[in-house]
Design a protein around this motif. Sequence first.
Motif, mmCIF file in Angstrom:
data_model
loop_
_atom_site.group_PDB
_atom_site.id
_atom_site.type_symbol
_atom_site.label_atom_id
_atom_site.label_comp_id
_atom_site.label_asym_id
_atom_site.label_seq_id
_atom_site.Cartn_x
_atom_site.Cartn_y
_atom_site.Cartn_z
ATOM 1 N N GLN A 84 0.853 -1.179 0.000
ATOM 2 C CA GLN A 84 0.000 0.000 0.000
ATOM 3 C C GLN A 84 0.896 1.239 0.000
ATOM 4 O O GLN A 84 1.807 1.360 0.827
ATOM 5 N N ILE A 85 0.646 2.131 -0.939
ATOM 6 C CA ILE A 85 1.421 3.368 -1.066
ATOM 7 C C ILE A 85 0.473 4.543 -0.883
ATOM 8 O O ILE A 85 -0.602 4.583 -1.477
ATOM 9 N N SER A 86 0.892 5.482 -0.047
ATOM 10 C CA SER A 86 0.065 6.666 0.168
ATOM 11 C C SER A 86 0.964 7.891 0.231
ATOM 12 O O SER A 86 2.187 7.795 0.242
ATOM 13 N N ASN A 124 6.476 13.160 0.800
ATOM 14 C CA ASN A 124 5.608 12.783 1.920
ATOM 15 C C ASN A 124 5.009 11.390 1.673
ATOM 16 O O ASN A 124 3.807 11.184 1.807
ATOM 17 N N ARG A 125 5.865 10.496 1.311
ATOM 18 C CA ARG A 125 5.433 9.149 0.933
ATOM 19 C C ARG A 125 5.327 8.237 2.154
ATOM 20 O O ARG A 125 6.004 8.425 3.158
ATOM 21 N N ALA A 126 4.466 7.228 1.998
ATOM 22 C CA ALA A 126 4.335 6.184 3.015
ATOM 23 C C ALA A 126 4.105 4.856 2.312
ATOM 24 O O ALA A 126 3.321 4.776 1.353
ATOM 25 N N ILE A 127 4.802 3.843 2.755
ATOM 26 C CA ILE A 127 4.718 2.518 2.125
ATOM 27 C C ILE A 127 4.559 1.471 3.220
ATOM 28 O O ILE A 127 5.263 1.501 4.231
ATOM 29 N N THR A 128 3.634 0.541 2.996
ATOM 30 C CA THR A 128 3.505 -0.633 3.861
ATOM 31 C C THR A 128 3.478 -1.862 2.962
ATOM 32 O O THR A 128 2.583 -1.991 2.116
ATOM 33 N N GLN A 129 4.455 -2.726 3.127
ATOM 34 C CA GLN A 129 4.530 -3.952 2.312
ATOM 35 C C GLN A 129 4.426 -5.166 3.231
ATOM 36 O O GLN A 129 5.164 -5.279 4.214
#
Length: 577
Positions: A432-434, A440-445
């Motif tokens: 999930q990329i937001s 101002n990126r955020a990544i959850t893998q």
Amino acid sequence: MSAVSLLSSPAAALGIQSAAIKAAAAPSPALALPSSGADAAAVTATGFTASAPLAPAAAATGDTRFLHVTQYPSSLQTVNVTYEALANLQTRNGKMQVWEQAPTTAVDQIIGRNASATSQSARFAGLGSALLEQVASTGASYRQTIVNVAAAYSPDKIQGKAADAQWAIRSSPSASAALTIKTQSGASVRISIADQRLPVSTGAGMTVQIDVEGDLTPQEQQALQSLAKGFDEAMEGLTREPPLVNLDGLMKFDSKLLTRVELKSEVYGLNDQGERAMVLGTRFTASADSREIELKTLKGTATVKTDLRQSAIWGSAEQKARAVQQYLGRVDKAAERGNGNQELVDLFKSSFAALHGGYGDSDRDSDRASGLTRVRPADITSDADAFSEEDHSLLTGMADFRASILTNRRAINPRHTNEIDIFDYKLEQSTQISGGSAANRAITQTQTSDLSAGFHRSLRSRREPELSSDSATQNYYYTQVEDHSSTRMELAYEKDKPVRALLTQAASQFLRTTKVEFNKVVETMEEPLQQQSQHKDLLPLLEQLLRREEADDLSAEEKQRTLREWNAMVLGGPGAA
């Protein structure tokens, strides 16, 4: 009156002599031919230098009473086709070759060659590429059938035997394939092949067809031709023994011209009871957004699906290769622990590796080599430059995917039908990329794997026992396995400064083995339930590396070594299933 006529070179090299035969009675329309003049005096000698596609209108409305018969061996003599002439046709082993169309194209030459091959792989050799090259050069539909039937000496009997053989090949082939390609302009091309290599009662042979809907642009025709070798490689691999998944050539299509490529194939053989059964069924689809393959064997099903919509998470070719090898090692360990079927496991592994090939940083490399400046996309999920080297080292480098191996559910013990033999293994990665921008990126893998298995083994070997209702046969081990593992990587930035880098890993493993002698449980062995969970805050390490790099206090070698170590942590995990 019709006549026997030798086809010109290189047809002569195949030993082909053709006779146009007019049936006495109205035959099945299955062998419809283009109209060629019902009372034509002879078959015109034609070379193979140019393809002659079947005109769609002729195929639909043509004279269905004509066939083309191959005589063994070929001769330069031309004779009128009468019943007496038919009686003098030389055959081989009592067989006669019959063609649906006069064999005049390059595709026909391949068909004529392959029809005498005995292995399934050899019968498909070069055929897929010839068909794709035909439609790429003509943009038109085409159809051909060749059948080897028992020799007959009247036109209506030959027609009947050939029609029956064609129907049998299409309904019960030894192998078949269908390649469907859709283009950006809205046209579609379908190439189908059905083959019967075995000398069944109706006769052996093969039938091919090209169906074109819409008009192909010259660029789309070139795009089709670029897939020719890939079609060949895919079918030669899937029809060989043991089968091999080789889809690289079909995945390398130009998505600006082609929107979808789909291959379906089936190979038939005998099951354990000696009955005809599909021994390998394949369904492969590819588009700009995804790739998927499903393989079905007599033992079970293997599937792999990749999601290509978030290209920003893809790593370098080297990183992806390491990740793929790590995963293939996991599959081997799971197969050993859960007694997975080796043939199915091998097909899964080759499919997994294939679908994770061919995408990545090739476009980036070509841009750099050409000195071009990329226009950054507005969506950071597809922005190759949105994530730093450090970010990529904390991700797997692979596209998101779902994959599974599932063997057939079997209850092999009539005395204890609740003891199920099965191997059910699932792997998944989701990302999930937001964030409104790269700064101002955020990544959850998240990576998960689950193994659920049950299997019987003999007390004296690793082989499956032969169990019946007789207590004397009830001597075996029955093992159950339940394993799970997960890895979750969370990254977040504010104004291009890292604010979160958390790695969470968990795993659980359970194994129970029951020993049975003469239908009595004599021992139960359990591995204690193993559960592990760990949280690693990598933010201090990430901040330290960035500070050292900014201060020019970090060599390139040390940085790459550190990034590889981080990547190994992400791909490892405690007791990964």
